[in-house]
Every structure is written in structure tokens, then in C-alpha cells.
Design a protein around this motif. Structure first.
Motif, short mmCIF file in Angstrom:
data_model
loop_
_atom_site.label_atom_id
_atom_site.label_comp_id
_atom_site.label_asym_id
_atom_site.label_seq_id
_atom_site.Cartn_x
_atom_site.Cartn_y
_atom_site.Cartn_z
N GLN A 66 0.82 -1.20 0.00
CA GLN A 66 0.00 0.00 0.00
C GLN A 66 0.87 1.27 0.00
N LYS A 67 0.90 2.03 1.09
CA LYS A 67 1.64 3.29 1.12
C LYS A 67 3.05 3.17 1.71
N SER A 68 3.50 1.96 1.94
CA SER A 68 4.83 1.76 2.51
C SER A 68 5.92 2.27 1.56
N VAL A 86 -2.83 -3.38 11.72
CA VAL A 86 -2.18 -2.99 10.47
C VAL A 86 -3.26 -2.56 9.48
N LYS A 87 -2.85 -1.78 8.49
CA LYS A 87 -3.79 -1.12 7.60
C LYS A 87 -4.72 -2.10 6.89
N TRP A 88 -4.16 -3.20 6.37
CA TRP A 88 -4.97 -4.09 5.53
C TRP A 88 -6.01 -4.89 6.31
N LYS A 101 -8.27 -3.47 8.04
CA LYS A 101 -9.47 -2.65 7.87
C LYS A 101 -10.24 -2.44 9.17
N GLU A 110 -10.43 0.28 10.91
CA GLU A 110 -10.96 1.64 11.08
C GLU A 110 -12.46 1.71 10.89
N GLU A 168 1.44 -1.26 13.76
CA GLU A 168 1.87 0.05 13.28
C GLU A 168 0.75 1.07 13.17
N GLU A 169 -0.50 0.61 13.13
CA GLU A 169 -1.64 1.51 13.01
C GLU A 169 -2.25 1.88 14.36
N THR A 226 -2.76 5.68 15.06
CA THR A 226 -3.77 6.23 14.15
C THR A 226 -5.18 5.82 14.57
N LEU A 227 -5.34 4.54 14.93
CA LEU A 227 -6.66 4.04 15.32
C LEU A 227 -7.12 4.65 16.64
#
Length: 287
Positions: A47-49, A125-127, A129, A131, A151-152, A155-156
Motif C-alpha cells: 500500500q503506502k509503505s 495494520v492497515k490491511w 481494515k 478503522e 503500526e496503526e 492512528t486508530l
């Protein structure tokens, strides 16, 4: 480097590099979770890495090496139909299916009392989902406990209201207790398998899950069999879709004893029997 020259049978268990081993004259059975995701599903994985831009240049070489290594495996064993399809897609190899086990006895509920919260168990982690689940509980104001790190996490936490609690890492015994106390376990990702829903059932707890991928092989949706359901599915990774599933969940009576009995079918003993039988069958056919 490990020398496998004295072994008749070598079993590897991996989603990446174990297929590269050289077993010489023996037979290599690869229990494959999924073809190397970082190579074959590159865009989705990174993704954005920042690593994405570095690896992209050598991706054709990595694909060639990984495909070549897969051709040296004598037999692939997939963990699900989804994995089986992708072993064929990326490696052009057929495979058998033996589902991953859980240690069902470790998740037997210590308490019959359900508390007034839902539970997520996941790497953050981002993937995954997660959020959209937080957004859903922000709107409903119901209690949600999240176990896991990643890592998220920061943010979460920033987007979560006070009704969403982050527990971080917990040990196995405490995790089993948390499974047993939750009203339901929320499972947000699209995965080829997923042990967490089965662990929840083994604790007498139903599941609310994104209804695509391997979840269709392990869980019984309320839409397919209301009487023997183990889970409620939703079909968009959005807060609105999950809220709809939460509302459906509240109108269904789940039997904890049935969930426990259902999960027991996926126990280690059954897994060992299936694996031994497959190896014996393949060995006999080679004679």
C-alpha cells in the motif's frame, strides 16, 4: 544451511520462503498459507509503505524466483479453498486442502457470563481494515475492546471515541477469558482463512464478520442456516454495513454449547489425522 539429504519426508509450513528448501531425494510437502503475498499481491500488501518503491524495480525477478521454487515442491497442501485457487493462479500447481487447527480446549469458556462489550483480536495494520469497525462503534456508542498491537495503533486510537478501549498485548489465558466474556467477536479483514472466528466459537462466542474469503469455509452464516449459525456476515467494509450486521446480531439467539461443539471439529487431533492420512496416501502411491 540445513542438510535434508537423510530425510524421506520434509514438511514445511510457510507463506513465503520455506518452499525454497532443497530436500534432495526426499519428498517435500509444503503446507502453504498463501503464495508469497508481498510478491504476488504487491500493491495490496505494501500500500503506502516506502518499501513499495524500492521493491517494485526487482519485482519481476522475485516473481520468477518464487515461481521456480514452487515447482520444486512435490506436493502443496493449502489451508483453504481461497489459498488453493491462488496456488493454482500464481504457481500453476494443484493442491489438497487441510484446514488449520485450533487448540479448542484452550479456549473453553471459564465463565458463562457475557459482559456488555464486543471484541476485536487483531494485529493493528492497515490491511486488516479495523478503522471501519471503530467508526461503527463511534456511531452506535456501544462498547468495543480491541486486543492487539501494530503500526496503526496510534492512528486508530486517534479516531476512536471513549467507548473503544485498546488493551494492547495480552497472554493466552487472558485472551481466552476475553473471548468468553465478549458478546461477539468482530472480524474485519478479507482473509484466506482466519483462526480468530474459530477461537471465538470455541469460547462459546459468536462472530460478526466481513463475509468474503475463507470465513465462508469456517463459519455458518445466519443467512444460510439461522438455527445453526455461528456468525453474522456483512458485505462492505464500511461502518454502515457493520452497523447493519450488529442490528441483525441482536435479533439472533446463539447457543454457546453449540458453538463450542462446532469449533471442536477444527481441533488439533483432527488436523493430525488428516495430515498423516494424506502423507501416507501420497507415499503409498509413489511406491
Amino acid at each position: 544451511k540445513i542438510d535434508f539429504s537423510n530425510y524421506d519426508v520434509v514438511i514445511s509450513s510457510s507463506a513465503s520462503v520455506a518452499k525454497y528448501i532443497n530436500v534432495n531425494k526426499g519428498k517435500h510437502y509444503s503446507y502453504c498459507y498463501y503464495p508469497t503475498r508481498a510478491i504476488w499481491e504487491f500493491e495490496k500488501y505494501f500500500q503506502k509503505s516506502k518499501l513499495k518503491y524500492l521493491i517494485k524495480f526487482i519485482l519481476p525477478v522475485l516473481k520468477k524466483l518464487d515461481f521456480s521454487a514452487a515447482q520444486n515442491v512435490d506436493s502443496f497442501i493449502a489451508i483453504s479453498k481461497d489459498t488453493k485457487r491462488n496456488i493454482k493462479k500464481y504457481y500453476n500447481r494443484n493442491s489438497s486442502i487441510i484446514y488449520c487447527p485450533i487448540d479448542a480446549k484452550s479456549f473453553y469458556p471459564k465463565s458463562k457470563t457475557k459482559e456488555d462489550h464486543y471484541l476485536i483480536v487483531s494485529r493493528l495494520v492497515k490491511w486488516k481494515k479495523i478503522e471501519h469497525a471503530i467508526e461503527a462503534f463511534n456511531k452506535t456508542k456501544e462498547k468495543l475492546v480491541i486486543i492487539g498491537t501494530g503500526e496503526e495503533e496510534k492512528t486508530l486510537k486517534k479516531i476512536a471515541n471513549s467507548n473503544v478501549k485498546f488493551r494492547g498485548y495480552v497472554g493466552d489465558e487472558e485472551l481466552a477469558m476475553e473471548y468468553a466474556k465478549a458478546k461477539a467477536v468482530i472480524f474485519t479483514p478479507h482473509l484466506e482463512y482466519g483462526l480468530i472466528p474459530l477461537e471465538a466459537n470455541a469460547s462459546g462466542t459468536p462472530v460478526i464478520a466481513f463475509g468474503y474469503g475463507g470465513i465462508n469455509e469456517t463459519m455458518i452464516s445466519h443467512e444460510k442456516n439461522l438455527q445453526n449459525a455461528t456468525a453474522v456476515f456483512y458485505y462492505e467494509q464500511t461502518a454502515e454495513s457493520l452497523i447493519g450486521a450488529l442490528n441483525d446480531f441482536k435479533n439472533i439467539q446463539f447457543d454457546p454449547e453449540y458453538l463450542i461443539d462446532y469449533a471442536a471439529k477444527w481441533d488439533i487431533k483432527s488436523f493430525k489425522t488428516q495430515f498423516r492420512n494424506l502423507i501416507k496416501e501420497r507415499s503409498d502411491s509413489d511406491k
